[in-house]
Design an enzyme around this catalytic site. Structure first.
Site, PDB file in Angstrom:
ATOM      1  N   ALA A  29      18.133 -51.859  35.154  1.00 17.96           N
ATOM      2  CA  ALA A  29      17.987 -52.834  34.069  1.00 17.96           C
ATOM      3  C   ALA A  29      19.272 -52.875  33.253  1.00 17.96           C
ATOM      4  O   ALA A  29      20.247 -52.208  33.592  1.00 17.96           O
ATOM      5  CB  ALA A  29      16.807 -52.439  33.190  1.00 17.96           C
ATOM      6  N   ASN A  30      19.300 -53.669  32.205  1.00 19.55           N
ATOM      7  CA  ASN A  30      20.442 -53.652  31.284  1.00 19.55           C
ATOM      8  C   ASN A  30      19.932 -53.806  29.855  1.00 19.55           C
ATOM      9  O   ASN A  30      18.726 -53.956  29.630  1.00 19.55           O
ATOM     10  CB  ASN A  30      21.459 -54.738  31.666  1.00 19.55           C
ATOM     11  CG  ASN A  30      20.873 -56.136  31.552  1.00 19.55           C
ATOM     12  OD1 ASN A  30      20.498 -56.583  30.466  1.00 19.55           O
ATOM     13  ND2 ASN A  30      20.767 -56.824  32.677  1.00 19.55           N
ATOM     14  N   ARG A  31      20.831 -53.761  28.893  1.00 18.01           N
ATOM     15  CA  ARG A  31      20.433 -53.661  27.487  1.00 18.01           C
ATOM     16  C   ARG A  31      20.143 -54.991  26.805  1.00 18.01           C
ATOM     17  O   ARG A  31      20.001 -55.058  25.592  1.00 18.01           O
ATOM     18  CB  ARG A  31      21.511 -52.933  26.688  1.00 18.01           C
ATOM     19  CG  ARG A  31      21.687 -51.487  27.115  1.00 18.01           C
ATOM     20  CD  ARG A  31      22.639 -50.741  26.182  1.00 18.01           C
ATOM     21  NE  ARG A  31      22.928 -49.412  26.685  1.00 18.01           N
ATOM     22  CZ  ARG A  31      22.093 -48.379  26.546  1.00 18.01           C
ATOM     23  NH1 ARG A  31      20.948 -48.533  25.911  1.00 18.01           N
ATOM     24  NH2 ARG A  31      22.422 -47.201  27.044  1.00 18.01           N
ATOM     25  N   ALA A  95      21.095 -62.017  30.802  1.00 13.39           N
ATOM     26  CA  ALA A  95      22.012 -61.012  31.343  1.00 13.39           C
ATOM     27  C   ALA A  95      21.527 -60.676  32.747  1.00 13.39           C
ATOM     28  O   ALA A  95      20.788 -59.718  32.963  1.00 13.39           O
ATOM     29  CB  ALA A  95      22.028 -59.773  30.454  1.00 13.39           C
TER      30      ALA A  95
END
Ligand code: C5P
Length: 222
Positions: A29-31, A95
């Site tokens: 995942a990402n932030r 994102a």
């Protein structure tokens, strides 16, 4: 909000991160929180647009007045974008993970011995596909989260992907942009840069929607 600045237009927005499965229980995942993309979708709906919001996994409520399609990973996000009715304006605020894992269909077991290595494969670039596809929306807007040389990278991204505008922001350490409620954005076009002060993500959304309405209706970009 009929009669708003975007009345009669269909706006498609992507927002949030994507989750790319490693195996049935793990993912990369990402932030991204989705706060900026969701605020843009809400602002476009308030301006009278019909809005399709294609959202990755976020902890946010669906914004009012938008048709929201929930997806998990980049390929599903692309499929949802391509399945949506033709858009007048596309805003790629998600994102999207650049890479996915060649996912295992069974849970990886530590009992199997040794640490597994993950083979990454490239994900489709949704923004580039939209900007270079047939049925191209009249305005295609991307985001650029950069930690250095923000404007130069945004200009390059604009040209490489074929979009009309890039909203560039500095997400370097200490900027507090990821997950935070404010953003310092630069609106980058082929002809120039418009730099905005630090604003709340809601204010950035309102400004962006107002500028997109002006540009769509024929005003010069900057
Ligand atoms: O290349 P980079 O990821 O920095 O570009 C960011 C912009 O491209 C964002 O607008 C993002 O939504 C979009 N993007 C995309 N699909 C990808 C990667 C990025 O739509 N696979």
């Amino acid at each position: 909000a009929s009669g708003g600045a975007l009345a009669g237009l269909h706006v498609v927005v992507t927002s949030g991160p994507t989750h790319e499965a490693i195996d049935p229980v793990r993912y990369i995942a990402n932030r991204s929180s989705g706060k900026q993309g969701h605020a843009i979708a809400a602002a476009a709906a308030s301006a009278g647009a019909r809005v399709t919001l294609i959202a990755g996994p976020v902890a946010l409520a669906d914004p009012p007045g938008c048709e929201v399609i929930h997806v998990e990973n980049a390929r599903d996000m692309l499929a949802a974008v391509e399945a949506a009715p033709p858009a007048d304006i596309f805003i790629g605020a998600a994102a999207v993970a650049d890479w996915r894992v060649e996912a295992a269909s069974d849970k990886m077991k530590k009992e199997n011995g040794g640490a597994p290595s993950l083979a990454l494969v490239e994900n489709p670039d949704i923004l580039a596909r939209v900007a270079q596809g047939k049925n191209r929306p009249r305005l295609v807007v991307g985001f650029a989260a950069e930690t250095r040389d923000v404007l130069r990278h945004a200009q390059e991204k604009l040209a490489r992907k074929g979009c009309d505008l890039i909203v560039a922001n500095d997400v370097g350490a200490g900027s507090g942009v990821f997950g935070g409620d404010s953003n310092e954005a630069h609106l980058v076009s082929r002809t120039g840069v418009e730099s905005w002060p630090r604003l709340s993500k809601k204010e950035v959304a309102a400004r962006l929607v107002a500028r997109l309405a002006q540009i769509f209706h024929g005003e010069a970009v900057s």
